[in-house]
Design a protein around this motif. Structure first.
Motif, PDB file in Angstrom:
ATOM      1  N   GLU A 149      44.321  40.770  40.253  1.00 36.76           N
ATOM      2  CA  GLU A 149      44.455  39.066  39.615  1.00 36.76           C
ATOM      3  C   GLU A 149      45.370  39.416  38.363  1.00 36.76           C
ATOM      4  OE1 GLU A 149      41.405  36.498  39.254  1.00 36.76           O
ATOM      5  OE2 GLU A 149      41.164  36.702  41.464  1.00 36.76           O
ATOM      6  N   ASP A 157      38.359  46.238  41.013  1.00 33.66           N
ATOM      7  CA  ASP A 157      39.905  46.215  41.949  1.00 33.66           C
ATOM      8  C   ASP A 157      40.264  44.563  41.835  1.00 33.66           C
ATOM      9  OD1 ASP A 157      40.228  48.785  41.800  1.00 33.66           O
ATOM     10  OD2 ASP A 157      39.114  49.193  43.599  1.00 33.66           O
ATOM     11  N   GLY A 158      39.431  44.248  42.279  1.00 39.95           N
ATOM     12  CA  GLY A 158      39.924  42.156  42.638  1.00 39.95           C
ATOM     13  C   GLY A 158      40.368  41.770  40.922  1.00 39.95           C
ATOM     14  N   ILE A 212      31.268  38.312  37.030  1.00 36.60           N
ATOM     15  CA  ILE A 212      30.607  38.517  38.149  1.00 36.60           C
ATOM     16  C   ILE A 212      30.795  39.934  38.907  1.00 36.60           C
ATOM     17  CG2 ILE A 212      30.164  35.992  38.732  1.00 36.60           C
ATOM     18  CD1 ILE A 212      32.062  37.611  41.334  1.00 36.60           C
ATOM     19  N   TYR A 215      36.393  31.336  37.325  1.00 34.68           N
ATOM     20  CA  TYR A 215      36.422  31.193  38.908  1.00 34.68           C
ATOM     21  C   TYR A 215      37.530  32.221  39.389  1.00 34.68           C
ATOM     22  CZ  TYR A 215      40.436  28.738  37.075  1.00 34.68           C
ATOM     23  OH  TYR A 215      41.504  28.082  36.579  1.00 34.68           O
TER      24      TYR A 215
HETATM   25  N1  LIG Z   1      34.115  33.769  36.899  1.00 30.33           N
HETATM   26  C1  LIG Z   1      34.218  34.048  38.304  1.00 30.33           C
HETATM   27  N2  LIG Z   1      33.450  33.593  39.262  1.00 30.33           N
HETATM   28  C2  LIG Z   1      33.462  33.791  40.463  1.00 30.33           C
HETATM   29  N3  LIG Z   1      34.383  34.741  40.891  1.00 30.33           N
HETATM   30  C3  LIG Z   1      35.175  35.530  40.107  1.00 30.33           C
HETATM   31  C4  LIG Z   1      35.100  35.042  38.670  1.00 30.33           C
HETATM   32  N4  LIG Z   1      36.161  35.725  38.106  1.00 30.33           N
HETATM   33  C5  LIG Z   1      36.542  36.576  39.218  1.00 30.33           C
HETATM   34  N5  LIG Z   1      36.058  36.068  40.240  1.00 30.33           N
HETATM   35  C6  LIG Z   1      36.516  36.901  41.548  1.00 30.33           C
HETATM   36  O1  LIG Z   1      35.507  37.832  41.626  1.00 30.33           O
HETATM   37  C7  LIG Z   1      36.181  38.819  42.767  1.00 30.33           C
HETATM   38  C8  LIG Z   1      35.323  40.166  42.531  1.00 30.33           C
HETATM   39  O2  LIG Z   1      35.837  40.833  41.352  1.00 30.33           O
HETATM   40  P1  LIG Z   1      36.051  42.555  41.485  1.00 30.33           P
HETATM   41  O3  LIG Z   1      36.812  42.889  42.446  1.00 30.33           O
HETATM   42  O4  LIG Z   1      36.650  42.658  39.901  1.00 30.33           O
HETATM   43  O5  LIG Z   1      34.510  43.118  41.391  1.00 30.33           O
HETATM   44  P2  LIG Z   1      34.038  44.130  42.530  1.00 30.33           P
HETATM   45  O6  LIG Z   1      34.635  43.363  44.095  1.00 30.33           O
HETATM   46  O7  LIG Z   1      32.619  43.919  42.308  1.00 30.33           O
HETATM   47  O8  LIG Z   1      34.593  45.362  42.356  1.00 30.33           O
HETATM   48  P3  LIG Z   1      35.616  46.440  43.364  1.00 30.33           P
HETATM   49  O9  LIG Z   1      36.714  45.369  43.641  1.00 30.33           O
HETATM   50  O10 LIG Z   1      36.049  47.353  42.478  1.00 30.33           O
HETATM   51  O11 LIG Z   1      34.655  46.591  44.463  1.00 30.33           O
HETATM   52  C9  LIG Z   1      37.766  39.060  42.290  1.00 30.33           C
HETATM   53  O12 LIG Z   1      38.251  38.985  43.555  1.00 30.33           O
HETATM   54  C10 LIG Z   1      37.800  37.519  41.581  1.00 30.33           C
HETATM   55  O13 LIG Z   1      38.418  36.756  42.246  1.00 30.33           O
END
Ligand SMILES: Nc1ncnc2c1ncn2[C@@H]1O[C@H](COP(=O)(O)OP(=O)(O)OP(=O)(O)O)[C@@H](O)[C@H]1O
Length: 344
Positions: A74, A69-70, A13, A44
């Motif tokens: 993790e 970055d999220g 996502i 998740y």
């Molecule tokens: N399968 C999943 N379903 C729902 N949430 C998820 C899943 N896998 C990870 N996450 C959560 O999604 C969140 C967002 O991910 P991530 O920060 O990588 O992307 P972003 O916010 O689009 O990019 P950035 O942080 O670079 O702005 C993470 O904090 C993580 O906890």
């Protein structure tokens, strides 16, 4: 030589880019003489930490975060002070850490960098018990992280929408900041940010001077500003000159304490969480191994001549404006005195 073990952990996502084609690219471009690989999808929020911990227990050499970055946060928290390095394929909304490390935004090129497998021991920070690798903070940036998390859609456009909608309504807060380097200071601030890496993402540089190997956090205190100051602040952020903006105070430290009047939201790598009034932020020197780009040109992190010239011009205009405002106030005071005397 025995093959290295590598696990790709993909957040389906993150960002707005579709990930369906990534396994094929990995299969095509990863050097299979060097690596035996696996690809795992998160199911998740928080799942990436468990998957990375398991990969580490299975003696994986590299765990690659395929996300923003999220996702990096993790995975990174599971790898601190281990021999397993973290790789990055940037697929997020902002990709702050990947951009700081000068990784290409192109997936194929990132796989080629992973093939070279050059790792560096780099710093990470901890805010109120939460590890972070890029930036953390409180105030407006934390508020935007919360709005972004609530928005239900991702991508840079959603960030911008939230910043524009909330920017000028946001109220600055009172902070007391303690650090060995500055003693104790009291400030009303729009935000207090601590940066391990230089940018929030999308090339918005909150700490252009930040280094991930200097053992220090760059602390940024942004004072309250008005509508006229806002464009200069935005331009300075994208020009890598925010540290010279008159509304911004910066210093470096490995440990700071921040006290505020009320509990509220903070963020670590863009993820919001509620914290108390007293917040501890500590840097851990060289606590994580990260796969870096051997061809990164670090001079590109510095502002160029044009960007510096813009910054100087804006600062001159600001100085003239401040002077005129002061003189205006002075004339008003003289007028009041004259009127008083004339009315006697
Ligand atoms: N399968 C999943 N379903 C729902 N949430 C998820 C899943 N896998 C990870 N996450 C959560 O999604 C969140 C967002 O991910 P991530 O920060 O990588 O992307 P972003 O916010 O689009 O990019 P950035 O942080 O670079 O702005 C993470 O904090 C993580 O906890």
């Amino acid at each position: 030589m025995p093959q290295k073990k590598i696990a790709f952990i993909m957040n389906p996502i993150s960002g707005t880019v579709k990930k369906a084609g990534i396994p094929k690219l990995i299969d095509e471009y990863l050097d299979k003489d060097t690596f035996s690989y696996s690809i795992l999808n998160t199911e998740y929020a928080g799942h990436a930490t468990l998957l990375a911990r398991k990969a580490c227990e299975d003696n994986c050499d590299v765990v690659v975060a395929v996300g923003g970055d999220g996702t990096i946060n993790e995975i990174g928290r599971a790898l601190i002070y281990t021999n397993t390095a973290m790789g990055i394929i940037p697929c997020g909304s902002g990709n702050g850490l990947a951009r700081h490390l000068m990784l290409p935004m192109d997936i194929k090129k990132c796989i080629m960098i992973i093939n070279k497998c050059m790792t560096h021991d780099l710093d990470y920070g901890v805010i109120d018990g939460h590890p972070f690798f890029c930036t953390c903070g409180m105030g407006f940036d934390a508020y935007i992280s919360m709005r972004f998390a609530e928005a239900g859609k991702r991508g840079p456009v959603t960030y911008l929408e939230n910043i524009l909608k909330s920017g000028l309504k946001y109220e600055a807060e009172e902070y007391t900041i303690e650090a060995e380097e500055i003693g104790t200071i009291h400030k009303r601030a729009y935000l207090v940010s601590c940066a391990n890496a230089s940018q929030y993402g999308n090339n918005a540089y909150i700490a252009p001077q930040a280094s991930m190997s200097d053992g220090l956090l760059d602390v940024i205190i942004m004072e309250p500003f008005d509508m006229i100051d806002a464009p200069q602040i935005s331009i300075d952020m994208f020009n890598k000159t925010i540290n010279k903006n008159p509304k911004v105070k910066t210093f470096k430290s490995s440990h700071i304490l921040v006290h505020r009047k009320n509990e509220g939201v903070i963020h670590y790598d863009g993820d919001p969480v509620i914290a108390g009034k007293d917040i501890d932020i500590t840097l851990h020197h060289k606590g994580i191994k990260i796969v870096v780009n051997p061809e990164a040109d670090k001079s590109r992190r510095k502002p160029n001549m044009v960007q510096n010239a813009f910054c100087d011009l804006f600062n001159d205009i600001y100085a003239v404006r401040t002077d005129i405002t002061k003189q205006g106030k002075h004339i008003q005071t003289i007028n009041k005195l004259l009127l008083k005397k004339l009315n006697k």
